[in-house]
Design a protein around this motif. Sequence first.
Motif, PDB file in Angstrom:
ATOM      1  N   VAL A 134       0.850  -1.184   0.000  1.00  0.00           N
ATOM      2  CA  VAL A 134       0.000   0.000   0.000  1.00  0.00           C
ATOM      3  C   VAL A 134       0.889   1.238   0.000  1.00  0.00           C
ATOM      4  O   VAL A 134       1.771   1.385   0.850  1.00  0.00           O
ATOM      5  CB  VAL A 134      -0.917   0.025   1.240  1.00  0.00           C
ATOM      6  N   GLU A 136      -3.961   5.258  -2.438  1.00  0.00           N
ATOM      7  CA  GLU A 136      -4.930   4.609  -1.559  1.00  0.00           C
ATOM      8  C   GLU A 136      -4.968   5.257  -0.185  1.00  0.00           C
ATOM      9  O   GLU A 136      -6.013   5.310   0.454  1.00  0.00           O
ATOM     10  CB  GLU A 136      -4.588   3.130  -1.391  1.00  0.00           C
ATOM     11  N   ALA A 157      -9.189   8.446  -0.991  1.00  0.00           N
ATOM     12  CA  ALA A 157      -8.079   8.042  -0.127  1.00  0.00           C
ATOM     13  C   ALA A 157      -8.578   7.842   1.307  1.00  0.00           C
ATOM     14  O   ALA A 157      -9.506   8.507   1.767  1.00  0.00           O
ATOM     15  CB  ALA A 157      -6.978   9.093  -0.140  1.00  0.00           C
ATOM     16  N   ARG A 197      -5.309  -3.783   3.320  1.00  0.00           N
ATOM     17  CA  ARG A 197      -6.381  -3.169   2.524  1.00  0.00           C
ATOM     18  C   ARG A 197      -7.754  -3.535   3.082  1.00  0.00           C
ATOM     19  O   ARG A 197      -8.652  -2.692   3.150  1.00  0.00           O
ATOM     20  CB  ARG A 197      -6.268  -3.600   1.057  1.00  0.00           C
ATOM     21  N   LEU A 236      -9.480   0.079   2.111  1.00  0.00           N
ATOM     22  CA  LEU A 236      -8.850   0.874   1.045  1.00  0.00           C
ATOM     23  C   LEU A 236      -9.475   0.582  -0.319  1.00  0.00           C
ATOM     24  O   LEU A 236     -10.050  -0.478  -0.545  1.00  0.00           O
ATOM     25  CB  LEU A 236      -7.348   0.581   1.014  1.00  0.00           C
ATOM     26  N   LYS A 237      -9.304   1.520  -1.213  1.00  0.00           N
ATOM     27  CA  LYS A 237      -9.964   1.443  -2.524  1.00  0.00           C
ATOM     28  C   LYS A 237      -9.276   0.500  -3.500  1.00  0.00           C
ATOM     29  O   LYS A 237      -9.867   0.097  -4.514  1.00  0.00           O
ATOM     30  CB  LYS A 237     -10.060   2.835  -3.146  1.00  0.00           C
ATOM     31  N   ALA A 263      -5.174  -0.613  -5.319  1.00  0.00           N
ATOM     32  CA  ALA A 263      -4.117   0.009  -6.105  1.00  0.00           C
ATOM     33  C   ALA A 263      -4.563   0.331  -7.531  1.00  0.00           C
ATOM     34  O   ALA A 263      -4.024   1.254  -8.156  1.00  0.00           O
ATOM     35  CB  ALA A 263      -2.891  -0.902  -6.132  1.00  0.00           C
ATOM     36  N   ARG A 283      -7.077   1.787  -8.482  1.00  0.00           N
ATOM     37  CA  ARG A 283      -7.763   3.084  -8.568  1.00  0.00           C
ATOM     38  C   ARG A 283      -6.823   4.248  -8.248  1.00  0.00           C
ATOM     39  O   ARG A 283      -7.281   5.356  -7.998  1.00  0.00           O
ATOM     40  CB  ARG A 283      -8.958   3.101  -7.606  1.00  0.00           C
ATOM     41  N   THR A 284      -5.532   4.017  -8.293  1.00  0.00           N
ATOM     42  CA  THR A 284      -4.574   5.102  -8.157  1.00  0.00           C
ATOM     43  C   THR A 284      -4.189   5.600  -9.555  1.00  0.00           C
ATOM     44  O   THR A 284      -4.533   4.981 -10.571  1.00  0.00           O
ATOM     45  CB  THR A 284      -3.306   4.645  -7.417  1.00  0.00           C
TER      46      THR A 284
END
Length: 309
Positions: A79, A105, A165, A296, A301-302, A304, A306-307
């Motif tokens: 992350v 994230e 985030a 995650r 967390l959303k 990786a 979505r980065t």
Amino acid sequence: MTDEIIITCAVTGSIHTPTMSPYLPVTADEIAAEALAAAKAGASILHLHARDPENGRPSAKPEHFMAFLPVIKQRSDAVVNISTGGSAVMSLDERLAAPIAAEPEMCSLNMGTMNFALYPLASRHSDWKHDWEKPFLEGSDDLVFKNTPRDIAHVLTRLGRERGARFEFECYDVGHLYMLRHFADRGAIEPPFFIQFVFGVLGGIGADPENLQHMKRMADKLFGDDYMFSVLAAGRQQIPFATMAAAMGGHVRVGLEDSLFIGKGELAQSNAEQVEKIREIVERLGRTVATPADARHMLGLKGAERTRF
């Protein structure tokens, strides 16, 4: 108390200067290599700052971050957590430029304005690699890190609400816990809250075991079952405080941002060395080191994918 423990590694930071250790990563290649080795050693979260590769000065420029972020993402599933603190000498807009561009994230978020005094470090060296180092440190006797409620709300909106985030809420004193509670009551943030108790920075709460117990008691009172805590302590208290945190059911943070040493008078030769040391300790305490996938899931967390790096 959960059996799984998240190890965060803060790879370079903005406090230490290149003169202080030849092992402090400065260039993009060095930061990427150190981050990847720390992840391989067991860090599921990488807390990242950038530096100007020409002189080692802390940098908030997106191009300096983008020189290593894609490499870390391609070669690791850790992350990525980008600092919104940058350096106390930067404006808020400067500090947010990289995380807004990268949409990570996680981001760190200091929960208050505070004195951030680094000047005692200036007396420990006489020969400096770069001419900016000594004035930067000495000038911190009149340095205030500004993060007002308006600033905090701005960060939560731009990076949280608009970009998805989640946050490492850095609390340097008890008042910062109450500020975090204030934003929870406003509906600006939702649990689970990942709270980083920070000890030993001159201007914040001291690195005394009683203070760790007190911060934990107050967080329990303010957040109940809605939070997880992690602990970092600056300098020589890094490993002792991390050990106490692990024994108390918390999570831990190590890395060359927080301490340059691995033992008394012995410089750590890498971030991974510190990760390996605390991993051995927490596993001997019966904790299981969380994988990035575990982290995650625990932190909501959303992902990786979505980065934007």
